[in-house]
Scaffold this motif. Structure first.
Motif, PDB file in Angstrom:
ATOM      1  N   HIS A  94      16.404  66.853  -7.189  1.00 21.11           N
ATOM      2  CA  HIS A  94      17.285  67.571  -8.075  1.00 21.11           C
ATOM      3  C   HIS A  94      18.815  66.841  -7.893  1.00 21.11           C
ATOM      4  N   PHE A  98      20.569  65.148 -11.335  1.00 23.18           N
ATOM      5  CA  PHE A  98      21.826  65.598 -11.682  1.00 23.18           C
ATOM      6  C   PHE A  98      22.929  64.479 -11.586  1.00 23.18           C
ATOM      7  N   ARG A 108      14.316  67.855 -12.462  1.00 19.34           N
ATOM      8  CA  ARG A 108      15.225  68.792 -12.136  1.00 19.34           C
ATOM      9  C   ARG A 108      14.548  70.114 -11.786  1.00 19.34           C
TER      10      ARG A 108
END
Length: 159
Positions: A94, A98, A108
């Motif tokens: 994640h 990002f 994600r």
């Protein structure tokens, strides 16, 4: 406590990587020398990096507290390592999606899924200790109470 400490160190190191990324995108004097003087930073990249860093800060502390509570309750080290690895992989996926990529739905969504699986892997045995433990301070001596909680956590993992 060594299992929780290991994952605290790994997650803290990754948090520093994400923080440096945010500093870099904010134009920190520390990292400016590594880039062209006329470097243009997309505000959306900065916003995503901030959210990637913030998201780790939001999830990791509670996970580590839960892991430590179970470790102190003599939960299975196999359970703790498995949940720690799953959670950490999820946070890495994640955070990378990002902070370092424009968009990557697989990292994600996969990262959040692994994060929740890691959490659930700790929540279920913790609830078992809380609600199904036959150990009470009035009925069991403190030395056997620890053994009782360990057996309960171990049995939940085996289910």
């Amino acid at each position: 406590m060594e299992v929780t400490l290991l994952f605290a160190v790994i997650l803290s190191a990754f948090m520093i990587v994400l923080a440096v990324r945010v500093l870099d995108l904010r134009g920190s004097p520390v990292t400016k020398s590594f880039h062209k003087p006329d470097r243009q930073i997309d505000p959306k990249d900065l916003e995503r990096a901030i959210r990637g860093h913030g998201n780790l800060i939001e999830y990791a502390p509670l996970f580590l507290i839960l892991m430590l509570a179970l470790e102190l309750s003599d939960a299975s080290k196999t359970l703790l390592y498995a949940c720690g690895i799953i959670f950490t992989l999820g946070r890495l996926m994640h955070g990378i999606a990002f902070s370092f990529m424009k968009k990557n739905g697989y990292l994600r969504i996969g990262g959040m899924s692994l994060t929740f699986i890691g959490f659930l892997g700790l929540i279920v045995p913790a609830l078992g200790i809380i609600f199904f433990s036959s150990c009470t301070s009035a009925s069991v001596a403190s030395t056997s109470k620890s053994a009782c909680k360990y057996e309960l956590a171990r049995n939940i993992v085996l289910i």
